[in-house]
Write an enzyme that holds these catalytic residues in place. Structure first.
Site, short mmCIF file in Angstrom:
data_model
loop_
_atom_site.label_atom_id
_atom_site.label_comp_id
_atom_site.label_asym_id
_atom_site.label_seq_id
_atom_site.Cartn_x
_atom_site.Cartn_y
_atom_site.Cartn_z
CG HIS A 244 -1.81 1.17 1.36
ND1 HIS A 244 -3.14 1.15 1.03
CD2 HIS A 244 -1.55 2.44 1.80
CE1 HIS A 244 -3.67 2.35 1.24
NE2 HIS A 244 -2.72 3.15 1.72
CD GLU A 245 1.54 3.56 3.69
OE1 GLU A 245 1.74 4.63 3.07
OE2 GLU A 245 0.52 3.35 4.35
CG HIS B 151 0.41 6.32 -0.73
ND1 HIS B 151 -0.63 7.00 -1.32
CD2 HIS B 151 -0.11 5.73 0.38
CE1 HIS B 151 -1.74 6.83 -0.60
NE2 HIS B 151 -1.44 6.06 0.43
CG HIS C 175 0.27 8.76 -7.13
ND1 HIS C 175 -0.84 9.13 -6.40
CD2 HIS C 175 0.11 9.33 -8.34
CE1 HIS C 175 -1.63 9.88 -7.14
NE2 HIS C 175 -1.08 10.01 -8.33
#
Length: 677
Positions: free
Chosen positions: A467-468, A471, A474
């Site tokens: 998940h991290e 980020h 992105h």
């Protein structure tokens, strides 16, 4: 790789001296004020080159200087650093308010927006100008002087209050430990957690075992310790952190801090012409109005509550049948949930740890993004770091071009903020001097390596890491050359979780797991029998997970929508009302979850926690394309990178989603992934 990461552009963490932070910051702010005067003096006929470009540069220089200090405050706080941080945060708030209420600057940008020169700009440049004008209005540029002054006071106070909220949680977490000397009371605790408890005791000069409120210690104890009294003691200490209840009642109490935060937000929104802070927050989000969000959340609740109730009843039935526990209490839920998983699927999350040694998980994650996007990730040495466990990696695309870098800090320790998060260190910027590569911080709080064993993750922790890292991708893969809309900057907040949640989906697929999961001793791949158990458990308690997130989202949104500063005890009353509608689990009266709800009281999720579910609609639907066309379909991977990861905040998230998927998103994939019909 032809392009070696320019490590000389990275912060020097070991040279940061708390004693110099305040004078340095004052110097930076004064320099920026002088620069702004010069920019405005020279931009008598505003253009992109004489006004906006220098502003981008000026703001980036300050962000670059402040980012490592802010990060250290989160991951390696000392008394001296806290004192320095608290001294300068109000100065930064005053500066940003001063800029956002600068009438001359506003008029210059507004003039450019109305000029013929504006029509000659590209879409990215136009978006930056439009964002700036929107933000000026949200800062009260159009208001009388007294209102502007009051907004400045409220913003400064709010900055100090949110900082205090976080520090109270950090102090409350670090202040508590439970010392146990009876080995028999350790029954059920996995070996790695047992060793953690022994090490925690030795670190304090004690014999026996110590449990702390750091998440690896606390969560494992709640899941596996057979001793119900210890579970209850730890649960009460954890859910009453920084509150008026529990073992440290009133010592680090956030009660008045929360009320003041909400009152400040409410007053700011009213001054700016909004009915409440929830309406104010939507000015920078995808959603159009509060009712749209409430309809979305209540629709999900209606669809998932019956499943959640069935799942909870199964836990209660097991607890009663095996140990005569009736009623089931909150400190029992995790324990019997894990027992139910074992009974139903014949495996536990702890069975997976030997197959997820951290280095193998990282290697598998990097292999995944190579297959998806053609990326190569390389460790970089000779980087100044703040802790021996920290590492730095550079990322290259399929043309072997350097795209960015990231620090990775994975393990729990004292004086480190709880949870997992990504933050920006450097933003992508291109000017006459060349390209500044984007750099991210990836931070988690996993159980550290012990003795001769590497850090071993459970599957939930693998999901957190992915998940991290989503980020981070992105932020790092952006091709936007202006910091204010590069990477995660300028992205609507209710879409910012889209790329991160998208990455989680791959952790349940066999092919990625073949590289993510290898036994730390034998190198054996995850056995098919164990993988089949993971798949069988895919929908295990998804209803309970859904309603828990909906409870948090509804509490946050209704709190900011309905808060009335003239009424007492608003927070608990609203939370109790939401729990009557949404909660399935039994919650004890002493629970003060809200006192440590950092996302909404100290993070960026105020009136925006719903974004986790909102963005999950996007991520599930986007992932469905890979399910349809092939997990590593390069055309889909290239399109996702170009239309989602590379565009930053330069266009509306819905337009980006449609560019990738060819249509608007539907909720179907999210419901299917959650096992909800």
């Amino acid at each position: 790789m032809p392009n070696i990461f320019p490590v000389d552009t990275l912060p020097r963490f070991t040279t940061i001296d708390p004693a110099t932070i305040e004078p340095q910051l004052k110097q930076w702010l004064d320099l920026n004020r002088s620069k702004l005067k010069q920019i405005l003096a020279e931009a008598t006929s505003p253009t992109w080159d004489n006004l906006m470009l220098p502003l981008e540069e000026m703001n980036d220089v300050l962000n670059k200087a402040w980012a490592p200090i802010s990060h250290l405050h989160s991951v390696l706080e000392t008394d001296a650093l806290r004192q320095a941080y608290n001294a300068v945060v109000p100065l930064l708030s005053e500066y940003h308010t001063e800029i956002s209420q600068n009438e001359t600057l506003y008029q210059a940008i507004a003039s450019l927006a109305k000029s013929e020169a504006f029509n000659q700009l590209n879409n990215v440049q136009k978006k930056i100008i439009e964002n700036d004008l929107r933000d000026f209005k949200l800062s009260g540029i159009h208001l009388p002087t007294e209102d502007k002054k009051r907004l400045a006071e409220l913003q400064k106070s709010l900055t100090q209050l949110t900082t205090l909220f976080s520090q109270n949680i950090l102090d409350a977490t670090g202040d508590y430990y439970l010392h146990v000397t009876d080995e028999k009371k350790m029954a059920g605790l996995p070996p790695q957690a047992l060793k953690l408890a022994v090490d925690a005791a030795e670190a304090r000069g004690l014999s026996g075992y110590v449990f702390t409120l750091e998440y690896p210690s606390y969560s494992t104890a709640l899941k596996f310790l057979k001793d119900r009294e210890i579970r209850k003691t730890l649960y009460e200490a954890y859910v009453t952190r920084a509150s008026d209840r529990g073992p440290a009642a009133n010592k680090f109490d956030n009660s008045k801090v929360m009320e003041s935060i909400l009152a400040n937000r409410h007053e700011m929104a009213k001054i700016l012409g909004f009915q409440n802070f929830a309406e104010y927050s939507l000015a920078t989000k995808m959603a159009n109005d509060p009712q749209q969000i409430l309809d979305f959340l209540y629709d999900l609740l209606k669809r998932s509550r019956k499943l959640a109730e069935t799942e909870y009843q199964a836990i209660k039935d097991l607890a009663k049948a095996t140990d005569g526990i009736d009623p089931l209490e909150s400190w029992d839920t995790s324990y019997y949930s894990e027992k139910l998983r074992e009974a139903t699927f014949n495996f536990s999350q702890e069975d997976l740890r030997p197959y997820f040694p951290i280095n193998q998980v990282l290697a598998g994650m990097y292999d995944l993004v190579k297959k998806l996007y053609g990326l190569t990730i390389v460790k970089v040495s000779d980087v100044d770091i703040w802790h021996p466990h920290v590492e730095f990696f550079a990322i290259y695309d399929e043309t072997k071009a350097l795209r960015g870098g990231f620090y990775i800090d994975l393990y729990a320790r004292s004086h480190k903020r709880d949870g997992a998060w990504m933050d920006d260190c450097l933003n992508r910027k291109k000017n006459a001097k060349g390209l500044q590569y984007p750099v991210a911080f990836l931070t988690c709080n996993f159980m550290p390596p012990m003795d001769d064993k590497p850090a071993l993750l459970n599957h939930d922790e693998v999901l957190t890491l992915f998940h991290e890292f989503g980020h981070c991708l992105h932020h790092m893969l952006t091709k936007v050359d202006y910091p204010s809309v590069a990477g995660i900057n300028g992205v609507a907040w209710d879409a910012v979780e889209f790329p991160s949640q998208f990455m989680e989906n791959f952790c349940l697929e066999k092919e990625p797991l073949n590289t993510i999961a290898r036994h730390y001793q034998t190198g054996e791949k995850l056995p098919d029998a164990l993988y089949q158990k993971i798949l069988a458990a895919k929908y295990f308690q998804t209803g309970l997970q859904m309603v828990r997130q909906l409870e948090f989202a509804l509490f946050d949104f209704l709190l900011h929508l309905n808060f009335d500063p003239t009424l007492p005890n608003q927070i608990q009353i609203i939370l109790d009302a939401v729990r009557k509608e949404a909660a399935v689990l039994s919650i004890p009266e002493f629970n003060r979850f809200q006192h440590s709800f950092s996302h909404i009281f100290a993070g960026g999720y105020a009136a925006g926690y719903y974004s986790y579910k909102w963005a999950e609609v996007l991520s599930a639907d986007a992932y469905a394309q890979f399910e349809e066309r092939g997990l590593f379909d390069r055309e889909s991977g290239r399109s996702f990178m170009e239309n989602i990861l590379e565009v930053g905040g330069t266009r509306e998230p819905m337009a980006s989603f449609i560019a990738f998927r060819g249509r608007k998103p539907t909720i179907d994939a999210l419901l299917r992934h959650s096992g909800i019909k």
